[in-house]
Design a protein around this motif. Structure first.
Motif, PDB file in Angstrom:
ATOM      1  N   GLN A 271       0.818  -1.206   0.000  1.00 23.72           N
ATOM      2  CA  GLN A 271       0.000   0.000   0.000  1.00 23.72           C
ATOM      3  C   GLN A 271       0.856   1.261   0.000  1.00 23.72           C
ATOM      4  O   GLN A 271       0.444   2.298  -0.524  1.00 23.72           O
ATOM      5  CB  GLN A 271      -0.958  -0.015   1.193  1.00 23.72           C
ATOM      6  CG  GLN A 271      -2.059  -1.048   1.092  1.00 23.72           C
ATOM      7  CD  GLN A 271      -2.959  -0.828  -0.113  1.00 23.72           C
ATOM      8  OE1 GLN A 271      -2.988   0.233  -0.714  1.00 23.72           O
ATOM      9  NE2 GLN A 271      -3.708  -1.859  -0.477  1.00 23.72           N
ATOM     10  N   ASN A 274       1.425   1.474  -3.607  1.00 25.03           N
ATOM     11  CA  ASN A 274       0.180   1.793  -4.302  1.00 25.03           C
ATOM     12  C   ASN A 274      -0.159   3.271  -4.198  1.00 25.03           C
ATOM     13  O   ASN A 274      -0.470   3.927  -5.203  1.00 25.03           O
ATOM     14  CB  ASN A 274      -0.960   0.948  -3.723  1.00 25.03           C
ATOM     15  CG  ASN A 274      -2.309   1.334  -4.272  1.00 25.03           C
ATOM     16  OD1 ASN A 274      -2.486   1.494  -5.476  1.00 25.03           O
ATOM     17  ND2 ASN A 274      -3.277   1.499  -3.393  1.00 25.03           N
ATOM     18  N   ASN A 278      -0.647   5.812  -7.185  1.00 28.92           N
ATOM     19  CA  ASN A 278      -2.032   6.157  -7.483  1.00 28.92           C
ATOM     20  C   ASN A 278      -2.478   7.498  -6.939  1.00 28.92           C
ATOM     21  O   ASN A 278      -3.455   8.063  -7.426  1.00 28.92           O
ATOM     22  CB  ASN A 278      -2.968   5.061  -6.952  1.00 28.92           C
ATOM     23  CG  ASN A 278      -3.390   4.099  -8.048  1.00 28.92           C
ATOM     24  OD1 ASN A 278      -3.723   4.507  -9.153  1.00 28.92           O
ATOM     25  ND2 ASN A 278      -3.363   2.817  -7.740  1.00 28.92           N
ATOM     26  N   TRP A 307      -2.982  -3.150 -14.838  1.00 31.45           N
ATOM     27  CA  TRP A 307      -3.076  -3.921 -13.601  1.00 31.45           C
ATOM     28  C   TRP A 307      -4.275  -4.854 -13.637  1.00 31.45           C
ATOM     29  O   TRP A 307      -4.189  -6.018 -13.262  1.00 31.45           O
ATOM     30  CB  TRP A 307      -3.230  -2.980 -12.405  1.00 31.45           C
ATOM     31  CG  TRP A 307      -2.019  -2.191 -12.046  1.00 31.45           C
ATOM     32  CD1 TRP A 307      -0.882  -2.009 -12.799  1.00 31.45           C
ATOM     33  CD2 TRP A 307      -1.822  -1.435 -10.851  1.00 31.45           C
ATOM     34  NE1 TRP A 307      -0.001  -1.193 -12.145  1.00 31.45           N
ATOM     35  CE2 TRP A 307      -0.545  -0.825 -10.944  1.00 31.45           C
ATOM     36  CE3 TRP A 307      -2.594  -1.210  -9.725  1.00 31.45           C
ATOM     37  CZ2 TRP A 307      -0.030  -0.011  -9.944  1.00 31.45           C
ATOM     38  CZ3 TRP A 307      -2.089  -0.396  -8.717  1.00 31.45           C
ATOM     39  CH2 TRP A 307      -0.819   0.193  -8.826  1.00 31.45           C
ATOM     40  N   MET A 367       0.038  -5.813  -6.317  1.00 31.04           N
ATOM     41  CA  MET A 367      -1.365  -5.560  -6.029  1.00 31.04           C
ATOM     42  C   MET A 367      -2.222  -6.776  -6.347  1.00 31.04           C
ATOM     43  O   MET A 367      -3.270  -6.993  -5.730  1.00 31.04           O
ATOM     44  CB  MET A 367      -1.844  -4.344  -6.821  1.00 31.04           C
ATOM     45  CG  MET A 367      -1.292  -3.013  -6.330  1.00 31.04           C
ATOM     46  SD  MET A 367      -1.869  -2.583  -4.669  1.00 31.04           S
ATOM     47  CE  MET A 367      -3.597  -2.224  -5.000  1.00 31.04           C
TER      48      MET A 367
END
Length: 446
Positions: A271, A274, A278, A307, A367
């Motif tokens: 995370q 991520n 993102n 993804w 992910m």
């Protein structure tokens, strides 16, 4: 015998169980489960994508970086509520009903998103606007704190035998990215349809409203999902009976505390990566380097689409070579992904695209697997609580702080520290996972 599991007597079925046998997901179950996961990520990510545009309305300042840091502070505050949501709702799910808790979570997420869409700005009601925004994000945090754990508990029980990696890759890779792509795609379409000043003034609210409306659809789709508190343990699990009390849940979770630590790091590390790709980098592009927001969201959408497409293949790959081997291989890819962020240090849409697509591919491989790996670390009797709490703590400590830390370090000319930090967390997750594996704390897939 040293290193072996003690023999346990299988508990007999009792009235506490809802389903007598394992069910395999139908298409409608998968769409309902995955659609809710997608909506969770849509609603959560929309705030991150819109942070650069909403920040002046709730954190007015002459310095756009200060406004952006204020918006990211609220982004992080939402994460603080996630462990509380996991602690409150996780034991209820493990004791009473997976499905009920899941329905509550998705409803609160969607309602909060809709309310943000119509929330008056600072110029209209002053600091009450900021306070209301914080409260709504805390509500979303409470809901998502439970959603992640309960969705994974349901998914692992509904997965076809021997295909848990592929199925969770579908739910937690493809559908997660469907939600994230949906958020970036709506942001892209809105940004492309209106003038930049309109986007800054009010059009940033549209993606939040879309999330609220989608919640109504997902609520009805999730009606097809069965209760998954089942009488027969599907995996080698020494604890097969549903806990009768909340205290029993916490006692059982304490007994697998090494697994909980591993879940925290497995989830926290990915995370961190991520939210770097993102949320952090796109908002630096929009809010600091003033790139063309339509292109920024377009590149972000393309990354997310990649993804989504290869997530089930990564899950199937893990089923084939063993989840533990796939996890270590993919997790080591995060190290170069973190260092690639150093290349985007000035305005350059081409550099932004290269970093997002190359580094983002490495993050995407992780992910596709992280929720599956986290779920394998928890026995089924506390699977919802363990995964939900581990997820909430990991994403709060590492994910929720990422955008703020990334922007702040760049502002202080210390950007080089960020990839070192990210790499150390990734390596630590591998070390703790390996220790847990050697001590017999893997319950699915090995």
């Amino acid at each position: 015998m040293s290193g072996s599991r003690p023999m346990q007597t299988m508990a007999q079925p009792s009235i506490d169980f809802i389903q007598p046998e394992k069910q395999v997901a139908t298409r409608s179950m998968t769409i309902g489960l995955g659609g809710g996961v997608a909506l969770e990520w849509y609603d959560w990510q929309v705030y991150g994508f819109m942070a650069a545009f909403l920040s002046p309305h709730f954190f007015p300042s002459n310095d756009p970086v200060v406004s952006l840091l204020g918006a990211f502070a609220v982004f992080g505050a939402g994460f603080i509520a996630r462990p509380l949501g996991a602690a409150l709702l996780g034991p209820i799910a493990d004791r009473i009903s997976h499905k009920r808790v899941m329905m509550i979570a998705v409803t609160v997420m969607a309602l909060s998103s809709f309310l943000i869409a119509i929330l008056p700005a600072h110029k209209d009601i002053g600091t009450l606007a900021t306070a209301a925004l914080v409260i709504l994000r805390l509500m979303q945090g409470l809901a998502t704190g439970a959603e992640a754990g309960v969705a994974n508990a349901i998914a692992i029980e509904l997965a076809p035998p021997g295909e848990e990696g592929r199925y969770l890759g579908l739910i937690n890779g493809t559908f997660i990215m469907l939600g994230s792509i949906g958020a970036s795609l709506v942001a892209f379409l809105v940004s492309a349809a209106v003038a930049p000043e309109v986007m800054r003034e009010w059009a940033w609210r549209v993606p939040f409203a879309v999330g609220g409306l989608l919640g109504v659809l997902i609520f009805f789709l999730r009606q097809a999902i069965p209760e998954t508190l089942i009488a027969r343990a599907m995996h080698h699990d020494e604890m097969s009976r549903v806990q009768k009390t909340t205290g029993g849940v916490w006692k059982a979770l304490w007994n697998v505390r090494l697994s909980l630590l591993a879940v925290i790091l497995v989830i926290g590390s990915v995370q961190l990566a991520n939210y770097t790709y993102n949320v952090g980098l796109p908002n630096i592009a929009n809010g600091v380097f003033k790139e063309n927001s339509t292109w920024v969201y377009g590149i972000l959408t393309l990354m997310g689409f990649c993804w989504m497409v290869f997530s089930p293949a990564i899950g199937a790959f893990a089923d084939k070579i063993k989840p533990s081997r796939a996890f270590i291989l993919m997790r080591l890819l995060l190290i170069p992904a973190f260092f690639l962020t150093l290349l985007y240090s000035h305005q350059s849409l081409l550099t932004y695209a290269m970093v997002m697509l190359v580094g983002g591919a490495m993050v995407g491989c992780n992910m596709a697997l992280y929720n599956f790996i986290a779920t394998t670390l928890m026995p089924r009797t506390v699977r919802t609580t363990g995964v939900a709490l581990g997820y909430a703590i990991g994403v709060t400590i590492f994910g929720g702080t990422t955008p703020y830390l990334l922007v702040w370090l760049q502002r202080e000319d210390m950007a080089w520290m960020f990839p070192i930090y990210g790499s150390l967390v990734a390596l630590l997750s591998v070390v703790v996972y390996q220790i847990a594996k050697k001590r017999g704390c893997i319950y699915v897939g090995e």
